[in-house]
Scaffold this motif. Structure first.
Motif, mmCIF file in Angstrom:
data_model
loop_
_atom_site.group_PDB
_atom_site.id
_atom_site.type_symbol
_atom_site.label_atom_id
_atom_site.label_comp_id
_atom_site.label_asym_id
_atom_site.label_seq_id
_atom_site.Cartn_x
_atom_site.Cartn_y
_atom_site.Cartn_z
ATOM 1 N N GLY A 58 0.811 -1.209 0.000
ATOM 2 C CA GLY A 58 0.000 0.000 0.000
ATOM 3 C C GLY A 58 0.840 1.253 0.000
ATOM 4 N N ALA A 59 2.128 1.119 0.295
ATOM 5 C CA ALA A 59 3.040 2.270 0.343
ATOM 6 C C ALA A 59 4.430 1.795 -0.016
ATOM 7 C CB ALA A 59 3.035 2.895 1.736
ATOM 8 N N LYS A 60 5.283 2.747 -0.355
ATOM 9 C CA LYS A 60 6.657 2.396 -0.709
ATOM 10 C C LYS A 60 7.699 3.163 0.085
ATOM 11 C CE LYS A 60 6.851 5.529 -4.718
ATOM 12 N NZ LYS A 60 7.045 5.596 -6.185
ATOM 13 N N SER A 320 12.533 11.350 -4.290
ATOM 14 C CA SER A 320 13.688 10.889 -5.060
ATOM 15 C C SER A 320 13.963 9.400 -4.889
ATOM 16 C CB SER A 320 14.935 11.688 -4.650
ATOM 17 O OG SER A 320 14.754 13.070 -4.896
ATOM 18 N N GLY A 321 13.095 8.694 -4.155
ATOM 19 C CA GLY A 321 13.225 7.251 -4.055
ATOM 20 C C GLY A 321 13.818 6.722 -2.778
ATOM 21 N N VAL A 322 14.094 7.598 -1.781
ATOM 22 C CA VAL A 322 14.585 7.118 -0.493
ATOM 23 C C VAL A 322 13.464 6.360 0.214
ATOM 24 C CG1 VAL A 322 15.430 7.825 1.785
ATOM 25 C CG2 VAL A 322 16.319 8.920 -0.269
ATOM 26 N N ARG A 323 13.810 5.257 0.843
ATOM 27 C CA ARG A 323 12.798 4.368 1.426
ATOM 28 C C ARG A 323 12.289 4.852 2.778
ATOM 29 N NH1 ARG A 323 10.156 0.753 -1.277
ATOM 30 N NH2 ARG A 323 12.073 -0.170 -2.107
ATOM 31 N N PHE A 324 13.188 5.354 3.629
ATOM 32 C CA PHE A 324 12.817 5.670 5.012
ATOM 33 C C PHE A 324 13.534 6.941 5.438
ATOM 34 C CE2 PHE A 324 12.360 5.326 9.542
ATOM 35 C CZ PHE A 324 11.271 4.489 9.772
ATOM 36 N N THR A 372 3.180 7.142 0.553
ATOM 37 C CA THR A 372 4.092 7.469 1.648
ATOM 38 C C THR A 372 3.357 7.403 2.978
ATOM 39 O OG1 THR A 372 5.288 8.998 0.193
ATOM 40 C CG2 THR A 372 5.704 9.189 2.555
ATOM 41 N N ILE A 373 3.914 6.658 3.916
ATOM 42 C CA ILE A 373 3.380 6.632 5.282
ATOM 43 C C ILE A 373 4.076 7.725 6.084
ATOM 44 C CG2 ILE A 373 3.174 5.302 7.410
ATOM 45 C CD1 ILE A 373 3.354 2.765 5.658
ATOM 46 N N VAL A 374 3.294 8.619 6.665
ATOM 47 C CA VAL A 374 3.837 9.602 7.608
ATOM 48 C C VAL A 374 3.387 9.171 8.996
ATOM 49 C CG1 VAL A 374 3.952 12.018 8.301
ATOM 50 C CG2 VAL A 374 3.706 11.429 5.881
ATOM 51 N N MET A 375 4.337 9.105 9.903
ATOM 52 C CA MET A 375 4.061 8.656 11.279
ATOM 53 C C MET A 375 4.550 9.707 12.252
ATOM 54 S SD MET A 375 5.852 5.390 13.158
ATOM 55 C CE MET A 375 6.021 5.344 14.950
ATOM 56 N N TRP A 376 3.665 10.161 13.143
ATOM 57 C CA TRP A 376 3.989 11.160 14.172
ATOM 58 C C TRP A 376 3.831 10.485 15.527
ATOM 59 C CZ3 TRP A 376 2.042 13.376 18.514
ATOM 60 C CH2 TRP A 376 2.435 14.678 18.874
ATOM 61 N N ALA A 377 4.909 10.377 16.312
ATOM 62 C CA ALA A 377 4.810 9.665 17.584
ATOM 63 C C ALA A 377 5.930 10.034 18.531
ATOM 64 C CB ALA A 377 4.833 8.150 17.354
ATOM 65 N N GLY A 378 5.612 10.059 19.819
ATOM 66 C CA GLY A 378 6.609 10.134 20.872
ATOM 67 C C GLY A 378 6.744 8.776 21.533
ATOM 68 N N PHE A 403 -1.010 8.552 11.983
ATOM 69 C CA PHE A 403 -0.465 8.201 10.673
ATOM 70 C C PHE A 403 -1.173 9.031 9.615
ATOM 71 C CE2 PHE A 403 0.148 4.186 13.026
ATOM 72 C CZ PHE A 403 1.477 3.946 12.764
ATOM 73 N N ALA A 404 -0.540 9.129 8.471
ATOM 74 C CA ALA A 404 -1.191 9.707 7.293
ATOM 75 C C ALA A 404 -0.676 8.978 6.067
ATOM 76 C CB ALA A 404 -0.898 11.201 7.177
ATOM 77 N N GLY A 405 -1.546 8.804 5.085
ATOM 78 C CA GLY A 405 -1.132 8.225 3.813
ATOM 79 C C GLY A 405 -0.857 6.743 3.890
#
Length: 482
Positions: A58-60, A320-324, A372-378, A403-405
């Protein structure tokens, strides 16, 4: 007459003392044999080539926004009216405290809340920009962890264990998937140039995975990549000739010592560094971004510019293709508010809110949010009781992340804490569950991402101990969920 190379002579001479010198030059680890032999059918990767997923992804890519310090859930995303109604009264069952100067006296939030978006998510006045994108976010209010101390909590959030010595999530994902751009690292870290968060480089360590999969620090001040370019005194072509010669020597050494991951990774890193000299500077140059985009991220405001720059750079890297990409906040633990939480939260919330929201908007308008998975966490949350008058102590029993996306359900509010916000009680989600779910969205079965160590097979979620499961209810597509 038999001929020996200098390395071979070192290895054979002086009763093996020469080999000690070679091992020291390679970082000392070459004295150790392989932990285990490779189990039949278990691939052990030693490069960054893009690899097949276990099932359709579902994401890359992932952008991980680490909010070091422990953001307070009941002051940001999880309002509790009972704290106001019972202000100053004791928590009926008491709470688990971590530091001195705690009083069992319920503390109402000093911040005002409002519902936003079609989803009706509660967000406090501390985050006016994030409140504008709530319908693109997937909130998990029922997270819980295993330790109340910062470093142990961050280790848990990133590795599924409180102790150091395990690879972080970014290293596992880079190991499992490689990267789409062979001219950039698979895993990039964007930290505040003024200093490290607590834990330092431990937060992007490869541990027992090959060194190629650790996070690579990029800087938003001065030279974007440390030690990338050769000294100006070198004549044209000299650097390439040096690398070619070094590669020949290392390759010859490796042929006689197969399976030395440190040496394999070092060879790969030399080649990657050479390729990065050509592509990385253009990817990291923000001058080509429009004024509108730069303003969106708050680059025109000294208060928001530093974090906004890192968020914008993160977008450019995944583009640009960076994974993480891992983004940290300011040094130390800036979300750690043991005193006046309303006043203390203002600085870090103001500095990071605009950049995080801009990242969501920018990815979405460029068609990148879906992939793209965006993750916001402490690392944990805060207690509902008071410390030092108006502050809150650490709380491992409940925190909120979003999370988003990447196939996470937009506009979802998942899970519940108790009436005081102290413990997660409905649809509880553990850190290993969270990592299993992220892996799933990248097309990875977390149980099948494996590495042999010490007679057992390790996984990103430490699944044999944690029992981690994918939380399908967070996802838009649940077809492959276990």
């Amino acid at each position: 007459m038999m001929q020996f190379s200098r390395r071979e002579m070192l290895s054979l001479s002086g009763f093996g003392l020469g080999q000690l010198a070679v091992a020291d030059l390679l970082g000392g680890k070459q004295l150790l044999g392989a932990e285990t032999s490779e189990p039949a059918g278990l691939p052990i990767h030693g490069n960054l080539h893009a690899r097949k997923t276990h099932f359709p992804a579902g994401a890359k890519a992932v952008i991980q926004l680490i909010q070091n310090g422990g953001p307070s859930q009941m002051d940001l995303f999880d309002p509790k009216p009972l704290l106001t109604q019972m202000a100053g009264k004791p928590h009926p069952d008491g709470v688990e405290i971590h530091q001195p100067n705690n009083v069992n006296s319920l503390l109402p939030s000093p911040l005002k809340f409002q519902k936003y978006g079609e989803c009706g998510m509660d967000v406090s006045e501390a985050l006016p920009h994030v409140s504008s994108v709530v319908d693109d976010l997937c909130f998990v209010r029922s997270m819980h962890s295993e330790h109340n101390n910062h470093l142990e909590g961050l280790n848990m959030l990133l590795t599924c264990k409180i102790f150091p010595g395990r690879p972080v999530m970014g290293a596992w994902i880079s190991y499992a998937l490689g990267t789409e751009n062979q001219n950039l690292p698979a895993y990039v870290v964007l930290r505040d140039p003024d200093g490290y968060t607590i834990g330092g480089k431990q937060l992007w360590a490869n541990a027992f995975l090959p060194a190629l999969y650790q996070g690579v620090e990029f800087s938003t001040r001065g030279a974007p990549i440390h030690h990338l370019n050769p000294p100006p005194s070198l004549p044209p072509g000299a650097q390439r000739a040096n690398l070619d010669f070094l590669n020949q020597l290392n390759a010859r050494h490796l042929r006689n010592r197969p399976g030395e991951s440190e040496l394999e990774s070092r060879i790969e890193n030399f080649e990657l560094a050479a390729r990065m000299q050509l592509e990385a500077p253009s990817v990291l140059d923000l001058a080509g971004e429009t004024q509108e985009t730069q303003k969106l991220y708050g680059l025109d405001n000294p208060t928001t510019a530093k974090y906004g720059t890192r968020c914008l750079m993160a977008r450019r890297l995944v583009e640009s293709g960076v994974r993480f990409v891992q983004v940290t906040t300011s040094p130390g633990q800036p979300w750690d508010h043991h005193n006046d939480i309303g006043k203390g939260m203002k600085n870090i919330a103001t500095a990071t809110d605009q950049g995080a929201a801009a990242l969501i908007k920018d990815l979405k308008q460029r068609g990148l949010l879906e992939s793209t998975i965006v993750m916001w966490a402490g690392e944990f949350g805060r207690l509902p009781t008071t410390q030092n008058g108006k502050g809150r102590d650490h709380n491992r029993n409940a925190f909120t992340l979003w999370f988003a996306g990447g196939g996470f359900q937009p506009g979802l509010i998942y899970g519940e804490t108790d009436e005081f916000g102290y413990k997660s009680i409905v649809n509880r989600v553990s850190v290993p569950d969270m990592i299993a779910t992220v892996c799933h969205q990248l097309g990875l079965d977390h149980q099948r991402v494996q590495f042999p160590l010490g007679g057992r097979v390790e996984t990103p979620t430490n699944v044999t101990v944690s029992g981690a499961k994918v939380v399908g209810d967070l996802l838009s597509n649940k077809v492959y969920c276990s």
